[in-house]
Design an enzyme around this catalytic site. Structure first.
Site, PDB file in Angstrom:
ATOM      1  CB  SER A  88      -0.928   0.002   1.220  1.00  0.00           C
ATOM      2  OG  SER A  88      -0.175  -0.164   2.404  1.00  0.00           O
TER       3      SER A  88
ATOM      4  CB  THR B 260     -41.591  24.851  -8.983  1.00  0.00           C
ATOM      5  OG1 THR B 260     -42.684  25.352  -9.752  1.00  0.00           O
ATOM      6  CG2 THR B 260     -41.508  25.619  -7.666  1.00  0.00           C
ATOM      7  CG  HIS B 261     -42.314  21.489 -11.964  1.00  0.00           C
ATOM      8  ND1 HIS B 261     -42.493  20.170 -11.661  1.00  0.00           N
ATOM      9  CD2 HIS B 261     -43.135  22.190 -11.129  1.00  0.00           C
ATOM     10  CE1 HIS B 261     -43.402  20.054 -10.699  1.00  0.00           C
ATOM     11  NE2 HIS B 261     -43.800  21.265 -10.349  1.00  0.00           N
TER      12      HIS B 261
ATOM     13  CB  SER C 108     -14.912  26.508 -28.378  1.00  0.00           C
ATOM     14  OG  SER C 108     -14.810  25.777 -29.578  1.00  0.00           O
TER      15      SER C 108
ATOM     16  CE  LYS D  41     -20.001  26.899 -26.992  1.00  0.00           C
ATOM     17  NZ  LYS D  41     -20.343  25.488 -26.850  1.00  0.00           N
TER      18      LYS D  41
ATOM     19  CD  GLU E 186     -19.586  22.074 -19.089  1.00  0.00           C
ATOM     20  OE1 GLU E 186     -20.455  22.071 -19.955  1.00  0.00           O
ATOM     21  OE2 GLU E 186     -18.386  22.273 -19.349  1.00  0.00           O
TER      22      GLU E 186
ATOM     23  CE1 TYR F 135      -6.360  -3.528   8.835  1.00  0.00           C
ATOM     24  CE2 TYR F 135      -5.440  -5.714   8.488  1.00  0.00           C
ATOM     25  CZ  TYR F 135      -5.570  -4.394   8.109  1.00  0.00           C
ATOM     26  OH  TYR F 135      -4.912  -3.940   7.001  1.00  0.00           O
TER      27      TYR F 135
ATOM     28  CE  LYS G  94      -4.338   3.057   5.026  1.00  0.00           C
ATOM     29  NZ  LYS G  94      -5.146   1.829   4.800  1.00  0.00           N
TER      30      LYS G  94
END
Ligand code: ARG
Length: 467
Positions: free
Chosen positions: A33, A165-166, A287, A293, A300, A327, A335
């Site tokens: 590890s 809403t929606h 872009s 753009k 994102e 254990y 980890k």
């Protein structure tokens, strides 16, 4: 072909007493590890110094050996910090890498460090210390994000925007109120972080392999030296649970979900179609083919990182769910999940804090959108209840007819002539136009926690006092 009995590989220098030969290459690869747990070097060394100091204090090792051990450990700490330490995969993990180096540095005294402890309580200690520090860092970062939102909320306590809403226009709200919704969310995340710190604030060291030890150790002394409130109470539980890590991951997943919703809103708001906000150059990208753009990549990626965090939570829950006490080596897989989630969460909070602070809010676009979509229809219904004494259900119906008429004429409610409104209900007077504006609508919503600027300022004052 090599014959088993003539295997010349040497057995492990830390635990190889009963082994005639060393591990297969694949065994070494699956077992090691060190590739990831070297991240715990500072916690490991701190824990060992506290342990050795306690052993000497209790007369279990000599003061002279303790001094050598502490000196050697400090040397190793600076070697690792300065990049002058050679980690070995044969030595499996951080614990044995440090101990082996200690033996090279100080000789036989190094062998006394592992008295009255096991790697089982050692790893439980190192990892708890690491998670505790990460939680403390998360708490500070959330405080920074909340502060960013408080500033934007204050600036925009009166700025009107559509509430949805929606994702359909519902009623006008203020942008300040919308910002304060996130303050509430991140405030609860921070409370969860504080609670988790309280939960894990118990020192594992001294639980040994699983049963405690016959040496006269003082667990209260090591707990205090390492900044824990108290020692854990049950040695079996101490070495066999990782709920503190799962709690960290759950908190990260919930905070990540909040961050991701915010990210999604920023993606929507920054489209030319919405145009509610403009991201700073510092938090957007261009872009390579379309020069016009400006993309919300950071938002994102925050949205995507949340998926990774959720994956880590599910992974560790699944790793743990079938393990008998105490254990098992499965637990070594805890980890990487936590390290990866912690890195994602830190990045996500930092990126959102930057975006919230930097973005330009287009109040004109927000206001124009707030007034469209018949967003003050509820205000008309409420006016009919208040001023004309209609039951709310009837007022709702009358308002529905007014909306239908406005829709057929292609105008807003406030643009309908009084004669049209009176044809729908005779009791409507020209006073109704006072409530059909978005400003009047938000100002009227003074209920506790509502969107009126006065209420938003009350919410801001509450959070300023505790942030
Ligand atoms: N590297 C191990 C882990 O992360 C340390 C504990 C090893 N204990 C053992 N009994 N083999 O879990």
């Amino acid at each position: 072909m090599a014959d088993d009995t003539t295997d010349t590989k040497s057995s492990n220098q830390m635990w190889g007493g009963r082994f005639a030969s060393g591990p297969d290459a694949i065994m070494e690869e699956i077992n090691a590890s060190i590739g990831f747990d070297k991240k715990l070097f500072a916690q490991d060394i701190r824990g060992s110094i506290a342990h050795a100091t306690m052993l000497a204090h209790q007369g279990i090792i000599s003061a002279d050996d303790k001094d050598k051990i502490v000196h050697g450990l400090n040397t190793i700490l600076s070697e690792i910090e300065s990049g002058n330490f050679e980690f070995s995969r044969q030595l499996e993990d951080i614990h044995m890498n440090v101990e082996a180096r200690l033996a090279t540095l100080i000789g036989p005294a190094a062998g006394r460090l592992h008295t009255a402890r096991s790697r089982n309580d050692q790893v439980a200690l190192d990892f708890r210390l690491w998670v505790k520090e990460e939680l403390e860092k998360t708490e500070r970062m959330l405080t920074g994000l909340i502060a960013a939102f408080l500033d934007r909320a204050e600036e925009h306590a009166e700025s009107v925007m559509p509430g949805f809403t929606h994702l359909q226009t519902a009623q006008p709200v203020t942008f300040g109120h919308h910002c304060m919704a996130y303050v509430e969310m991140f405030g609860r995340d921070r409370a969860r972080v504080r609670h988790a710190i309280e939960h894990l604030d118990e020192s594992p060291i001294g639980a040994a392999a699983l049963a405690g030890t016959g040496y006269p150790i003082d667990r209260h002394m090591t707990a205090k030296a390492l900044g824990f409130r108290e020692p854990t109470r049950n040695s079996i539980d101490t070495v066999s649970d990782r709920d503190f890590a799962i709690e960290f991951l759950s908190i990260a997943a919930i905070a990540g979900m909040h961050l991701s919703r915010l990210a999604e809103e920023i993606v929507i708001w920054s489209t030319p179609q919405f145009g509610f906000v403009r991201l700073s150059d510092a938090f957007s990208t261009g872009s390579s083919i379309m020069p016009q753009k400006k993309n919300p990549d950071a938002a994102e990626l925050v949205r995507a990182k949340t998926g990774r965090i959720n994956g880590s939570l599910v992974a560790l829950l699944t790793i743990m769910k079938g393990l008998p006490l105490a254990y098992s080596k499965d637990m070594q897989e805890d980890k990487e999940q936590v390290f990866d989630a912690a890195e994602s969460l830190e990045l996500a909070i930092a990126a959102m804090t930057g975006m919230v602070r930097d973005m330009t809010v287009n109040t004109a676009r927000m206001k124009a959108a707030a007034g469209s979509g018949y967003s003050t229809a509820t205000d008309l219904a409420d006016w009919l209840v208040r001023e004309a004494g209609l039951p709310f259900r009837d007022a709702h119906h009358v308002t529905g007819r007014a909306v239908a008429l406005a829709e057929s004429k292609g105008c807003d409610l406030a643009e309908l002539p009084l004669s049209d409104l009176q044809a729908i209900h005779a009791d409507i007077t020209d006073k109704v136009y006072d409530v059909l504006t978005v400003e009047a609508s938000v100002a009227s919503r003074k209920s506790f926690g509502g969107t009126a600027p006065s209420e938003v300022r009350r919410q801001i004052a509450f959070w300023r006092a505790c942030n």
